[in-house]
Design an enzyme around this catalytic site. Sequence first.
Site, short mmCIF file in Angstrom:
data_model
loop_
_atom_site.label_atom_id
_atom_site.label_comp_id
_atom_site.label_asym_id
_atom_site.label_seq_id
_atom_site.Cartn_x
_atom_site.Cartn_y
_atom_site.Cartn_z
N ASN A 1 -10.21 0.08 -0.42
CA ASN A 1 -8.75 0.08 -0.37
C ASN A 1 -8.20 -0.51 -1.67
OD1 ASN A 1 -6.05 -0.36 0.13
ND2 ASN A 1 -6.33 -1.34 2.12
N CYS B 1 0.82 -1.23 0.00
CA CYS B 1 0.00 0.00 0.00
C CYS B 1 0.84 1.27 0.00
CB CYS B 1 -0.94 0.00 1.20
SG CYS B 1 -2.06 -1.39 1.18
N HIS C 1 -3.42 7.13 2.91
CA HIS C 1 -3.83 5.84 2.33
C HIS C 1 -5.23 5.52 2.83
CE1 HIS C 1 -3.97 1.74 1.15
NE2 HIS C 1 -3.78 1.25 2.36
O1 UT7 Z 1 -3.99 -1.38 3.54
C1 UT7 Z 1 -3.12 -2.14 4.33
C2 UT7 Z 1 -3.29 -1.83 5.74
N1 UT7 Z 1 -4.55 -2.33 6.23
C3 UT7 Z 1 -5.18 -1.68 7.16
O2 UT7 Z 1 -4.75 -0.62 7.56
C4 UT7 Z 1 -6.43 -2.30 7.79
C5 UT7 Z 1 -6.31 -2.28 9.29
N2 UT7 Z 1 -7.37 -2.95 10.00
C6 UT7 Z 1 -8.67 -2.53 9.99
O3 UT7 Z 1 -9.03 -1.62 9.26
C7 UT7 Z 1 -9.63 -3.16 10.94
O4 UT7 Z 1 -8.92 -3.89 11.91
C8 UT7 Z 1 -10.69 -4.10 10.28
C9 UT7 Z 1 -11.66 -3.25 9.47
C10 UT7 Z 1 -10.00 -5.09 9.38
C11 UT7 Z 1 -11.49 -4.81 11.36
O5 UT7 Z 1 -12.10 -3.88 12.22
P1 UT7 Z 1 -11.97 -4.05 13.81
O6 UT7 Z 1 -12.77 -2.97 14.42
O7 UT7 Z 1 -10.50 -4.09 14.13
O8 UT7 Z 1 -12.70 -5.39 14.06
P2 UT7 Z 1 -12.14 -6.72 14.77
O9 UT7 Z 1 -11.24 -7.45 13.84
O10 UT7 Z 1 -11.62 -6.37 16.12
O11 UT7 Z 1 -13.48 -7.51 14.96
C12 UT7 Z 1 -14.49 -7.06 15.88
C13 UT7 Z 1 -15.68 -7.99 15.76
C14 UT7 Z 1 -15.30 -9.47 15.85
O12 UT7 Z 1 -16.33 -10.15 16.51
P3 UT7 Z 1 -16.15 -10.57 18.05
O13 UT7 Z 1 -14.93 -11.43 18.10
O14 UT7 Z 1 -16.01 -9.29 18.81
O15 UT7 Z 1 -17.43 -11.30 18.33
C15 UT7 Z 1 -15.28 -9.90 14.41
O16 UT7 Z 1 -15.55 -11.27 14.24
O17 UT7 Z 1 -16.30 -7.81 14.48
C16 UT7 Z 1 -16.39 -9.08 13.83
N3 UT7 Z 1 -16.28 -8.86 12.42
C17 UT7 Z 1 -17.34 -8.57 11.64
N4 UT7 Z 1 -18.66 -8.47 11.91
C18 UT7 Z 1 -19.48 -8.17 10.90
C19 UT7 Z 1 -15.15 -8.85 11.66
N5 UT7 Z 1 -15.48 -8.58 10.38
C20 UT7 Z 1 -16.82 -8.43 10.36
C21 UT7 Z 1 -17.73 -8.12 9.32
N6 UT7 Z 1 -19.05 -8.02 9.64
N7 UT7 Z 1 -17.34 -7.93 8.05
#
Ligand code: UT7
Length: 332
Positions: A284, A115, A255
């Site tokens: 992205n 990225c 980004h």
């Molecule tokens: O471009 C390269 C660099 N990449 C980035 O900068 C991306 C960095 N990361 C992120 O943007 C975020 O971490 C994500 C968008 C990928 C995820 O968001 P988050 O707020 O960090 O969510 P999480 O992974 O902590 O998940 C929270 C909850 C989980 O459920 P539990 O364990 O709390 O029950 C996940 O299973 O949200 C759940 N979850 C979803 N729920 C509905 C994860 N993905 C989804 C989804 N829909 N698509």
Amino acid sequence: MGKINAIITGIGGYVPEDVLTNEDISRMVDTTDEWIMTRVGISERRVLRDGLGTSFMGIKAVEQLLEKTHTSPEDVEALICATTTPDYFFPTAASMIAHNTGCINALTFDMQAACTGFLYALETAANYIRAGRNKKVIVVAGDTMTSITDYTDRTTCPLFGDGCGAVLIEPSTEELGILDAILCTDGTGLDHLNMKGGGSAYRATHDTVDKRMHFVYQDGKYVFKHAVMLMADASIKIVERNGLTRDDIDWIVPHQANKRIIDATAQRLGVEDKVMDNIQKRGNTSAGTIPICLWEYEEKLKKGDTLILTAFGAGFTWGAVYLKWAYDGKKT
Ligand code: UT7
């Protein structure tokens, strides 16, 4: 002769026509528009049709760039393509883009910094210009992220889209252009953001396909934390070492990986009202996010505007560029 700076003299871009909405994604995996909008800030993204590769988008972006800048393709001396998703392992996407746009005299290569690829390629191209070696260099950057996205994995499939941007870089003795760059790497990022299948370590087999190793793997929380911290750190460092204040900055161009990362970066710099952002409609596009933003905001830009570009990606790679825009408004 005065110091030679490397300025951006035009920008082209391309995003595919096909739109993938959150509603479409919620029919593939257990997610909702509300979750994606709240946690990531994306409502839709563009998808390149199967059979077309990143070079297809790069060709469109470069064709537009050549037309807008009235540049003859034979005069382009170098064309660098920043991408993680070239059409093939080889030959490079850059060679295909140059061939199809008539840039027959250009040296070409692909550059992979995930990225952060656009920032790495921009600084590399600027160095060709500053050295006095070349007068016209094209950087084309973008990705077909949907080709490596696992549409059974709800934690990654809402994030990515496809698109490419391209800039022409030329010399100037004015105090404009790519004035400073901070580009960093930390290889410990490997375990947290990768695609392990199909390379020389894990050659493509039925087993790697069965294990879904040909798709993006991401430890979202870990990457999120590092992206917020390191994009802001690099931006603050480049602002301070160039003696800039908040008031000097006209635009920050982060980004586009997550609206919350964009907002946190802008907040730490104290420039919440000066942010370029198109994540809601584009998702992205990896190396494509920053040039596509610049392309879509071109008409708002003025000669002398101070821009801070910042990115973070796999590697980890990250960085910031201090850029002074070199022309007014939209070139047609
Ligand atoms: O471009 C390269 C660099 N990449 C980035 O900068 C991306 C960095 N990361 C992120 O943007 C975020 O971490 C994500 C968008 C990928 C995820 O968001 P988050 O707020 O960090 O969510 P999480 O992974 O902590 O998940 C929270 C909850 C989980 O459920 P539990 O364990 O709390 O029950 C996940 O299973 O949200 C759940 N979850 C979803 N729920 C509905 C994860 N993905 C989804 C989804 N829909 N698509």
